[in-house]
Design an enzyme around this catalytic site. Structure first.
Site, PDB file in Angstrom:
ATOM      1  N   GLY A   1      -8.072   0.661  -3.581  1.00  0.00           N
ATOM      2  CA  GLY A   1      -7.145   1.793  -3.403  1.00  0.00           C
ATOM      3  C   GLY A   1      -7.773   3.009  -4.063  1.00  0.00           C
ATOM      4  O   GLY A   1      -7.082   3.898  -4.558  1.00  0.00           O
TER       5      GLY A   1
ATOM      6  N   ASP B   1     -11.463   0.798  -0.489  1.00  0.00           N
ATOM      7  CA  ASP B   1     -10.242   1.363   0.102  1.00  0.00           C
ATOM      8  C   ASP B   1     -10.223   1.008   1.586  1.00  0.00           C
ATOM      9  O   ASP B   1     -11.264   0.656   2.172  1.00  0.00           O
ATOM     10  CB  ASP B   1     -10.212   2.895  -0.074  1.00  0.00           C
ATOM     11  CG  ASP B   1      -8.808   3.471   0.040  1.00  0.00           C
ATOM     12  OD1 ASP B   1      -8.218   3.820  -1.007  1.00  0.00           O
ATOM     13  OD2 ASP B   1      -8.287   3.561   1.178  1.00  0.00           O
TER      14      ASP B   1
ATOM     15  N   GLY C   1      -7.189   7.034  -3.326  1.00  0.00           N
ATOM     16  CA  GLY C   1      -5.881   7.646  -3.525  1.00  0.00           C
ATOM     17  C   GLY C   1      -5.842   8.601  -4.708  1.00  0.00           C
ATOM     18  O   GLY C   1      -6.875   8.930  -5.310  1.00  0.00           O
ATOM     19  N   GLN C   2      -4.614   9.027  -5.049  1.00  0.00           N
ATOM     20  CA  GLN C   2      -4.442  10.038  -6.100  1.00  0.00           C
ATOM     21  C   GLN C   2      -4.982   9.539  -7.444  1.00  0.00           C
ATOM     22  O   GLN C   2      -5.715  10.254  -8.130  1.00  0.00           O
ATOM     23  CB  GLN C   2      -2.949  10.397  -6.240  1.00  0.00           C
ATOM     24  CG  GLN C   2      -2.731  11.612  -7.130  1.00  0.00           C
ATOM     25  CD  GLN C   2      -1.281  11.793  -7.577  1.00  0.00           C
ATOM     26  OE1 GLN C   2      -0.420  10.948  -7.334  1.00  0.00           O
ATOM     27  NE2 GLN C   2      -1.010  12.899  -8.239  1.00  0.00           N
TER      28      GLN C   2
ATOM     29  N   LYS D   1       7.856  -3.466  -7.444  1.00  0.00           N
ATOM     30  CA  LYS D   1       7.202  -3.285  -8.751  1.00  0.00           C
ATOM     31  C   LYS D   1       7.839  -4.205  -9.799  1.00  0.00           C
ATOM     32  O   LYS D   1       7.150  -4.770 -10.637  1.00  0.00           O
ATOM     33  CB  LYS D   1       7.288  -1.817  -9.198  1.00  0.00           C
ATOM     34  CG  LYS D   1       6.409  -0.866  -8.387  1.00  0.00           C
ATOM     35  CD  LYS D   1       4.929  -1.139  -8.583  1.00  0.00           C
ATOM     36  CE  LYS D   1       4.046  -0.179  -7.820  1.00  0.00           C
ATOM     37  NZ  LYS D   1       2.626  -0.528  -7.855  1.00  0.00           N
TER      38      LYS D   1
ATOM     39  N   ASP E   1      -9.588  -4.131   3.192  1.00  0.00           N
ATOM     40  CA  ASP E   1      -8.132  -4.213   3.355  1.00  0.00           C
ATOM     41  C   ASP E   1      -7.636  -5.289   2.396  1.00  0.00           C
ATOM     42  O   ASP E   1      -7.991  -6.460   2.541  1.00  0.00           O
ATOM     43  CB  ASP E   1      -7.808  -4.590   4.813  1.00  0.00           C
ATOM     44  CG  ASP E   1      -6.307  -4.678   5.050  1.00  0.00           C
ATOM     45  OD1 ASP E   1      -5.532  -4.562   4.073  1.00  0.00           O
ATOM     46  OD2 ASP E   1      -5.913  -4.862   6.211  1.00  0.00           O
ATOM     47  N   ILE E   2      -6.830  -4.886   1.432  1.00  0.00           N
ATOM     48  CA  ILE E   2      -6.380  -5.852   0.427  1.00  0.00           C
ATOM     49  C   ILE E   2      -5.586  -6.997   1.073  1.00  0.00           C
ATOM     50  O   ILE E   2      -5.474  -8.091   0.511  1.00  0.00           O
ATOM     51  CB  ILE E   2      -5.566  -5.153  -0.706  1.00  0.00           C
ATOM     52  CG1 ILE E   2      -5.260  -6.103  -1.873  1.00  0.00           C
ATOM     53  CG2 ILE E   2      -4.277  -4.567  -0.196  1.00  0.00           C
ATOM     54  CD1 ILE E   2      -6.435  -6.636  -2.600  1.00  0.00           C
TER      55      ILE E   2
ATOM     56  N   TYR F   1      10.409  -0.050  -3.085  1.00  0.00           N
ATOM     57  CA  TYR F   1       9.258   0.165  -3.970  1.00  0.00           C
ATOM     58  C   TYR F   1       9.551  -0.370  -5.377  1.00  0.00           C
ATOM     59  O   TYR F   1       8.762  -1.126  -5.954  1.00  0.00           O
ATOM     60  CB  TYR F   1       8.970   1.669  -4.005  1.00  0.00           C
ATOM     61  CG  TYR F   1       7.864   2.105  -4.937  1.00  0.00           C
ATOM     62  CD1 TYR F   1       6.548   1.745  -4.709  1.00  0.00           C
ATOM     63  CD2 TYR F   1       8.153   2.938  -6.027  1.00  0.00           C
ATOM     64  CE1 TYR F   1       5.537   2.188  -5.565  1.00  0.00           C
ATOM     65  CE2 TYR F   1       7.144   3.384  -6.868  1.00  0.00           C
ATOM     66  CZ  TYR F   1       5.846   3.008  -6.642  1.00  0.00           C
ATOM     67  OH  TYR F   1       4.855   3.449  -7.471  1.00  0.00           O
TER      68      TYR F   1
HETATM   69  P1  NAD Z   1      -2.041   6.686  -3.163  1.00  0.00           P
HETATM   70  O1  NAD Z   1      -1.096   6.493  -2.033  1.00  0.00           O
HETATM   71  O2  NAD Z   1      -2.505   8.066  -3.465  1.00  0.00           O
HETATM   72  O3  NAD Z   1      -3.331   5.781  -2.968  1.00  0.00           O
HETATM   73  C1  NAD Z   1      -3.268   4.463  -2.504  1.00  0.00           C
HETATM   74  C2  NAD Z   1      -4.608   4.142  -1.873  1.00  0.00           C
HETATM   75  O4  NAD Z   1      -4.535   2.793  -1.408  1.00  0.00           O
HETATM   76  C3  NAD Z   1      -4.923   5.023  -0.650  1.00  0.00           C
HETATM   77  O5  NAD Z   1      -6.210   5.568  -0.775  1.00  0.00           O
HETATM   78  C4  NAD Z   1      -4.857   4.053   0.526  1.00  0.00           C
HETATM   79  O6  NAD Z   1      -5.789   4.338   1.551  1.00  0.00           O
HETATM   80  C5  NAD Z   1      -5.188   2.725  -0.153  1.00  0.00           C
HETATM   81  N1  NAD Z   1      -4.648   1.598   0.602  1.00  0.00           N
HETATM   82  C6  NAD Z   1      -3.489   1.508   1.284  1.00  0.00           C
HETATM   83  N2  NAD Z   1      -3.379   0.307   1.883  1.00  0.00           N
HETATM   84  C7  NAD Z   1      -4.490  -0.383   1.559  1.00  0.00           C
HETATM   85  C8  NAD Z   1      -4.971  -1.671   1.887  1.00  0.00           C
HETATM   86  N3  NAD Z   1      -4.275  -2.484   2.703  1.00  0.00           N
HETATM   87  N4  NAD Z   1      -6.148  -2.069   1.397  1.00  0.00           N
HETATM   88  C9  NAD Z   1      -6.895  -1.250   0.605  1.00  0.00           C
HETATM   89  N5  NAD Z   1      -6.502   0.003   0.277  1.00  0.00           N
HETATM   90  C10 NAD Z   1      -5.307   0.439   0.756  1.00  0.00           C
HETATM   91  O7  NAD Z   1      -1.349   6.022  -4.444  1.00  0.00           O
HETATM   92  P2  NAD Z   1      -1.577   6.390  -5.975  1.00  0.00           P
HETATM   93  O8  NAD Z   1      -0.643   7.474  -6.308  1.00  0.00           O
HETATM   94  O9  NAD Z   1      -3.006   6.540  -6.262  1.00  0.00           O
HETATM   95  O10 NAD Z   1      -0.983   5.083  -6.654  1.00  0.00           O
HETATM   96  C11 NAD Z   1      -1.796   3.982  -6.995  1.00  0.00           C
HETATM   97  C12 NAD Z   1      -0.929   2.923  -7.643  1.00  0.00           C
HETATM   98  O11 NAD Z   1      -0.260   3.485  -8.774  1.00  0.00           O
HETATM   99  C13 NAD Z   1       0.180   2.365  -6.749  1.00  0.00           C
HETATM  100  O12 NAD Z   1       0.359   1.017  -7.022  1.00  0.00           O
HETATM  101  C14 NAD Z   1       1.400   3.142  -7.172  1.00  0.00           C
HETATM  102  O13 NAD Z   1       2.573   2.400  -6.957  1.00  0.00           O
HETATM  103  C15 NAD Z   1       1.146   3.321  -8.654  1.00  0.00           C
HETATM  104  N6  NAD Z   1       1.860   4.461  -9.205  1.00  0.00           N
HETATM  105  C16 NAD Z   1       1.550   5.729  -8.855  1.00  0.00           C
HETATM  106  C17 NAD Z   1       2.259   6.797  -9.385  1.00  0.00           C
HETATM  107  C18 NAD Z   1       1.945   8.223  -9.028  1.00  0.00           C
HETATM  108  O14 NAD Z   1       2.682   9.132  -9.430  1.00  0.00           O
HETATM  109  N7  NAD Z   1       0.865   8.498  -8.308  1.00  0.00           N
HETATM  110  C19 NAD Z   1       3.306   6.551 -10.269  1.00  0.00           C
HETATM  111  C20 NAD Z   1       3.642   5.232 -10.565  1.00  0.00           C
HETATM  112  C21 NAD Z   1       2.888   4.198 -10.054  1.00  0.00           C
HETATM  113  N1  SER Z   2       5.195   8.741  -8.338  1.00  0.00           N
HETATM  114  C1  SER Z   2       5.751   7.508  -7.867  1.00  0.00           C
HETATM  115  C2  SER Z   2       6.678   7.746  -6.713  1.00  0.00           C
HETATM  116  O1  SER Z   2       7.317   8.770  -6.716  1.00  0.00           O
HETATM  117  C3  SER Z   2       6.475   6.804  -8.974  1.00  0.00           C
HETATM  118  O2  SER Z   2       6.088   5.489  -8.952  1.00  0.00           O
HETATM  119  O3  SER Z   2       6.786   6.903  -5.876  1.00  0.00           O
END
Ligand code: NAD
Ligand code: SER
Length: 318
Positions: free
Chosen positions: A8, A34, A11-12, A146, A52-53, A142
């Site tokens: 992943g 990813d 992603g962000q 979690k 793909d996970i 979601y």
């Molecule tokens: P994101 O959506 O920005 O990135 C997720 C990445 O996973 C993407 O690049 C996507 O292409 C990839 N992905 C999706 N399906 C996939 C698959 N089947 N196989 C491989 N890769 C795949 O999410 P993020 O914000 O970077 O969040 C990452 C983790 O952190 C998540 O588990 C999210 O729940 C958790 N999280 C994020 C936040 C936040 O504010 N960003 C807050 C709490 C928790």
């Molecule tokens: N930033 C995340 C969301 O809004 C919190 O897990 O989904």
């Protein structure tokens, strides 16, 4: 030297985590993985694999063959996107976790990071300074995924001695990559509009307080948690992590200090109900006490760094 994989990675969080892990461990040791065909330009310096996970056989073979010992599993659907596709969100958010936990149980992986979220809390949770251990009745798919994930992480630690570590991230704010479909995304989107000199229409009400954090703090926390001696990690579900707490009105006022002409209005949508079910602020005493966590960025510092660094052109890559 053993290898690390971030799944992943595009992603962000993944983009910045890979950069930080490569800085610490060397580019050749950290593989970015990813679903996307190609790797984000920022990560071009090191190895990338399209993965793909949900393809359990491929993931197992890749990790075993390449002798990867540490896994950061970030692939998931976030809160807003998950509500639009609950069946798939449950599948993606849970199956990948089991694939990785099982690899550790079988002895192929020695350490796992899997992120949880403030979404594990729900409408019956105490909203202010939410404790580590409290009522948790999440009302989103979601949040349910979690919370279930946290239970499974703790179970695999207790039953099989799997070294899995987790943080309940608050909403994360960053400029190197775009957010991926969460309820807290407004607090990133607002900077792109402010920087472009446009009015921002917020999808939450002006007085909706949520726990938030600047990405540098979140990355530091993740690395600090993963580097801590195993005996310091007393919580094997997920740690509360506090940062800053603000409302759309508060952040817009902070932006107006820098850009006085900035305007905001409010058109709440389905994400309001999600935000209303989450805490206003978080008590992270355990993380502070057990592995020395402390955040650095307050609201003013975060707003300054965001306005200096947000590049409106990044929106074209969405
Ligand atoms: P994101 O959506 O920005 O990135 C997720 C990445 O996973 C993407 O690049 C996507 O292409 C990839 N992905 C999706 N399906 C996939 C698959 N089947 N196989 C491989 N890769 C795949 O999410 P993020 O914000 O970077 O969040 C990452 C983790 O952190 C998540 O588990 C999210 O729940 C958790 N999280 C994020 C936040 C936040 O504010 N960003 C807050 C709490 C928790
Ligand atoms: N930033 C995340 C969301 O809004 C919190 O897990 O989904």
């Amino acid at each position: 030297m053993s290898k690390i994989i971030v799944i992943g990675a595009a992603g962000q969080i993944g983009t910045e985590l890979v950069l930080a892990l490569r800085k610490l461990n060397g580019e050749h040791r950290v593989v970015a993985a990813d679903l996307k065909d190609s790797c984000p330009p920022l990560l071009a310096g090191g190895a990338y694999v399209k993965m793909d996970i949900l393809d359990r056989d491929f993931v197992r073979e890749y990790i075993i063959k390449n002798e990867i010992k540490e896994v950061y599993l970030l692939a998931a659907l976030l809160s807003a996107t998950a509500e639009k596709n609950p069946d798939f969100a449950w599948k993606l958010n849970m199956e990948g976790l089991f694939t990785v936990l099982d690899l550790a149980k079988e002895g192929y992986i020695s350490k796992i990071f899997w992120p949880s979220s403030i979404a594990v809390f729900g409408p019956t949770t105490p909203m202010d300074n939410t404790p580590q251990h409290t009522i948790m009745e999440p009302s989103t798919v979601y949040g349910i995924s979690k919370q279930a994930g946290e239970r499974w992480c703790e179970y695999y630690f207790n039953k099989f001695n799997v070294d899995v570590r987790s943080i309940r991230y608050p909403g994360l704010i960053s400029y190197k990559s775009l957010p991926g479909g969460g309820t807290t995304d407004y607090a990133v989107d607002i900077f792109y509009k402010a920087k472009a000199g446009e009015k921002f229409t917020c999808f939450l009400k002006e007085d909706t307080a949520l726990p938030m954090m600047f990405m540098d703090d979140a990355i530091n926390a993740t690395i600090q948690l993963m580097e801590a001696p195993a005996e310091n990690i007393k919580i094997r579900s997920a740690y509360n992590l506090g940062g800053i707490s603000f409302t759309p009105k508060t952040i817009s006022k902070a932006i107006q200090k820098e850009i006085p002409s900035f305007e905001i209005d409010y058109q709440p949508d389905f994400r309001q109900a999600i935000a209303d079910s989450w805490p206003n602020s978080i008590d992270d005493t355990n993380a502070k006490k057990e592995w020395g966590w402390n955040h650095k960025f307050d609201l003013e510092a975060m707003v300054k760094v965001m306005l200096e660094n947000v590049k409106v052109e990044l929106l074209e890559t969405k």
